[in-house]
Design a protein around this motif. Structure first.
Motif, PDB file in Angstrom:
ATOM      1  N   ASP A 272     -94.863 -13.162 -31.034  1.00  0.00           N
ATOM      2  CA  ASP A 272     -94.415 -12.765 -29.703  1.00  0.00           C
ATOM      3  C   ASP A 272     -93.000 -12.190 -29.769  1.00  0.00           C
ATOM      4  O   ASP A 272     -92.302 -12.291 -30.774  1.00  0.00           O
ATOM      5  CB  ASP A 272     -94.476 -13.955 -28.734  1.00  0.00           C
ATOM      6  N   LYS A 273     -92.580 -11.582 -28.672  1.00  0.00           N
ATOM      7  CA  LYS A 273     -91.332 -10.816 -28.649  1.00  0.00           C
ATOM      8  C   LYS A 273     -90.109 -11.663 -28.974  1.00  0.00           C
ATOM      9  O   LYS A 273     -89.117 -11.153 -29.500  1.00  0.00           O
ATOM     10  CB  LYS A 273     -91.174 -10.131 -27.293  1.00  0.00           C
ATOM     11  N   ASP A 274     -90.167 -12.955 -28.693  1.00  0.00           N
ATOM     12  CA  ASP A 274     -89.024 -13.811 -28.971  1.00  0.00           C
ATOM     13  C   ASP A 274     -88.722 -13.904 -30.464  1.00  0.00           C
ATOM     14  O   ASP A 274     -87.599 -14.225 -30.858  1.00  0.00           O
ATOM     15  CB  ASP A 274     -89.269 -15.222 -28.419  1.00  0.00           C
ATOM     16  N   CYS A 275     -89.731 -13.641 -31.300  1.00  0.00           N
ATOM     17  CA  CYS A 275     -89.558 -13.738 -32.753  1.00  0.00           C
ATOM     18  C   CYS A 275     -89.196 -12.404 -33.395  1.00  0.00           C
ATOM     19  O   CYS A 275     -88.934 -12.350 -34.603  1.00  0.00           O
ATOM     20  CB  CYS A 275     -90.835 -14.272 -33.399  1.00  0.00           C
TER      21      CYS A 275
ATOM     22  N   CYS B  50     -86.416  -6.826 -30.673  1.00  0.00           N
ATOM     23  CA  CYS B  50     -86.440  -7.059 -29.227  1.00  0.00           C
ATOM     24  C   CYS B  50     -85.144  -7.696 -28.742  1.00  0.00           C
ATOM     25  O   CYS B  50     -84.881  -7.723 -27.540  1.00  0.00           O
ATOM     26  CB  CYS B  50     -87.626  -7.957 -28.861  1.00  0.00           C
ATOM     27  N   GLN B  51     -84.364  -8.210 -29.665  1.00  0.00           N
ATOM     28  CA  GLN B  51     -83.138  -8.907 -29.300  1.00  0.00           C
ATOM     29  C   GLN B  51     -81.879  -8.106 -29.646  1.00  0.00           C
ATOM     30  O   GLN B  51     -80.807  -8.379 -29.106  1.00  0.00           O
ATOM     31  CB  GLN B  51     -83.066 -10.265 -30.023  1.00  0.00           C
TER      32      GLN B  51
END
Length: 483
Positions: free
Chosen positions: A409-412, A416-417
Motif C-alpha cells: 500500500d501507499k504508506d510503504c 508516495c512520501q
C-alpha cells in the motif's frame, strides 16, 4: 562486502504456469513439465507442483521449496500420462503453506480437474463469501479454489469442460492466466486485459504446450507458436489445438513490470523481447539525464541489462561491479524478511577493483521502500567509489497493484512520501533519475497495450475497495465467521 546489505524488497509476482498435451508416447510429460518449471523458477520459489493425467487417472506431486528440491528421478518416473499441468508459486493471495501449492486438483460429479493460476482476482473475497453461502467448504486460502468451484458448478449444466470454463470467466475480475486439465483436454485461458503472459508452443506435430514465458518452451524443446490473446480460450487434445473462445478485442493491458523485472531476459512476451526492452530502458535513462562518469554497473539480475544499454548509448564502459551467487534463490521470494536478509548475505558481493576511485553510474530496476538503495550507495562508497549516480529503469512506484503484483500500500512506498530529489538525498547518491512514465512506450517499442497503474494510478480494470482488499488476502476470517 554486502554481508550487511539487506537487499531491496522487490515487487513480488505470483507464479508461473505450464501445461502439456501429448498423444506422442515419445514425449515424457512429467520431465517436460519439470524442465518448464525450472525455466520459470524465477516466477515463484515458495512451492511447486506437477499433476499428470494418464487416460483420466491423475497423479500429483507438490511441495514447498524449489523445483530441484521437490522432484527427483523417482518422483518424476512415477508421474505417468499423456497430459500434465504444473505450477511454481509466490503467494500474493493465500498463506505460504503446502495446502496452497498448485496445481489444485478437484474431484467432482463430472470427474477430476487440475488447475494452475497466475494472477490475482480482485473479487476473490466476494466470490469466496458467495460460495460459502452455497455450501462450499474451502480447503485452501487461495483464489484459485474459487475458480475451481465455479468451473465445477458450471460443468454440471454444460456440454463440455471447455464450455464450463468459458461460462466461468465472466464471474472473474482482475488478472488470470489459467491452465485447466480435464481427463481428456488441456485448456488455457487469459483474462480480457491480458495482465499476465501466456504462450503456446509445439513439440513435433502433435504435442502442444502452454506456459507463462517462452523460456519454458525453449527448456522443454518446444517451438513458439503464438501468445494466447487477451480474453481467448484455447484447448489442446489428441486431435490438436482448438480456439474455443475468440479474443475479446479489448485493449491489452499487460503488466509493464514483466519487462522491467519479472520475466527472464531470454523470453519474448506479446512480441516484445524482454532483454532488448531492458536495454532500451538504460538507453533512455542516459538520454534523460546524461552524467560524466567512468564506469556503469548494474544490480543483478535485471539491472544489468539496463546497465548494458546505458553503457552502449553513453559510451561509458560497463563493468561487472556486483557478483551474484546463482545458486541462491531470488531474495524477494523468501516468505519472511528474516529469511530474505539471511539469503542476501550469501547472494551478492562487490568487486571493488571495478570501480575504486571512479565515478559510478549504478543501474537498478526499482525502488520500493528506499532503505536498501541508501545502503548500497554507502557500501559502494566504502569500497572506494568516488561518486555514485543512481539510475532506476522504472518510474517511481506511487500506487498499489491489485492484478497479481505484490506492490504494498501507499504508506510503504517511498515515492508516495518523498520527491525524487528527496529520495536522492536520502540515498546518499550524487544524483538520481527514474525512467519517466512517458518513456515506457519507447522502452517497449509500442504505443500502449500495457498496464502502468502502479506508476500512474490509471487502473485498466475494476479494483476492490479498501475494506475488501484488506480482507481478501485472509480467507480464514470469513471461514471462521460461518457457523
Amino acid at each position: 562486502m554486502l554481508n550487511e546489505f539487506a537487499y531491496e524488497q522487490k515487487p513480488h509476482e505470483e507464479c508461473g504456469v505450464f501445461g502439456i498435451c501429448s498423444p506422442d508416447a515419445s514425449v515424457n510429460v512429467a520431465y517436460a513439465s519439470y524442465n518448464g518449471l525450472l525455466a520459470q523458477q524465477h516466477r515463484g520459489q515458495e512451492s511447486c507442483g506437477i499433476v499428470t493425467n494418464d487416460r483420466g487417472v491423475f497423479s500429483s506431486s507438490k511441495s514447498m521449496g524449489l523445483v530441484t528440491e521437490a522432484f527427483d528421478q523417482q518422483v518424476l518416473d512415477s508421474l505417468l500420462g499423456q497430459m500434465a499441468c504444473a505450477h511454481v508459486r509466490y503467494s500474493t493471495a493465500g498463506a505460504s503453506v503446502r495446502e496452497n501449492a498448485q496445481p489444485l486438483v478437484m474431484r467432482y460429479i463430472k470427474g477430476t480437474i487440475a488447475i494452475a493460476h497466475n494472477g490475482n482476482l480482485t473479487n476473490a473475497y466476494e466470490l469466496h463469501e458467495e460460495l460459502i453461502q452455497k455450501g462450499c467448504i474451502f480447503q485452501t486460502t487461495i483464489d484459485t479454489e474459487a475458480i475451481a468451484y465455479i468451473i465445477a458448478q458450471q460443468r454440471v449444466t454444460s456440454s463440455s469442460i471447455e464450455e464450463a470454463v468459458i461460462r466461468t470467466l465472466p464471474y472473474l475480475r482482475g488478472s488470470y492466466s489459467l491452465v485447466v486439465m480435464s481427463p481428456q483436454k488441456l485448456i488455457a485461458a487469459r483474462d480480457p486485459n491480458g495482465f499476465r503472459p501466456l504462450v503456446i508452443g509445439r513439440i513435433g506435430e502433435r504435442t502442444y504446450v502452454f506456459a507463462s514465458e517462452t523460456c519454458a518452451l525453449d527448456a522443454c524443446g518446444a517451438t513458439f507458436v503464438r501468445d494466447v490473446e487477451p480474453g481467448e480460450v484455447v484447448m489442446a487434445d489428441r486431435d490438436g489445438l482448438h480456439v474455443v473462445q475468440k479474443p475479446t478485442g479489448r485493449h491489452k493491458s499487460l503488466c509493464v513490470f514483466e519487462y522491467i523485472y519479472f520475466a527472464r531476459p531470454d523470453s519474448v512476451i506479446d512480441g516484445i523481447n524482454v532483454y532488448e526492452a531492458r536495454k532500451r530502458a538504460g538507453c533512455l535513462l542516459w538520454k534523460q539525464k546524461p552524467v560524466d562518469a567512468d564506469v556503469v554497473i548494474g544490480v543483478p539480475e535485471s539491472g544489468i541489462d539496463a546497465a548494458i544499454g546505458y553503457a552502449e548509448t553513453s559510451g561509458i564502459p560497463y563493468q561487472k561491479g556486483i557478483v551474484k551467487n546463482s545458486y541462491i534463490g531470488r531474495t524477494f521470494i523468501k516468505p519472511t524478511q528474516g529469511e530474505r536478509e539471511k539469503s542476501v548475505r550469501l547472494k551478492l558481493n562487490l568487486i571493488p577493483h571495478a570501480f575504486r576511485g571512479k565515478r559510478v553510474v549504478l543501474l537498478d530496476d526499482s525502488i520500493v521502500r528506499g532503505t536498501t538503495c541508501a545502503r548500497l550507495v554507502s557500501v559502494l562508497r566504502d569500497a572506494g567509489a568516488k561518486e555514485v549516480h543512481l539510475r532506476i529503469s522504472s518510474p517511481p512506484f506511487r500506487w498499489p497493484c491489485y492484478y497479481g503484483t505484490d506492490i504494498p500500500d501507499k504508506d510503504c512506498l517511498i515515492a508516495c512520501q518523498h520527491t525524487v530529489e528527496e529520495i536522492g538525498k536520502m540515498s546518499g547518491a550524487d544524483s538520481i533519475d527514474y525512467l519517466r512514465v512517458e518513456n515506457l512506450a519507447p522502452m517497449l517499442g509500442v504505443e500502449g497495450g500495457f498496464c502502468d497503474a502502479c506508476f500512474t494510478g490509471h487502473y485498466p480494470a475494476p479494483i476492490p475497495n479498501v475494506s475488501v482488499a484488506d480482507k481478501m488476502y485472509d480467507y480464514t476470517k470469513p471461514i471462521q465467521r460461518v457457523k
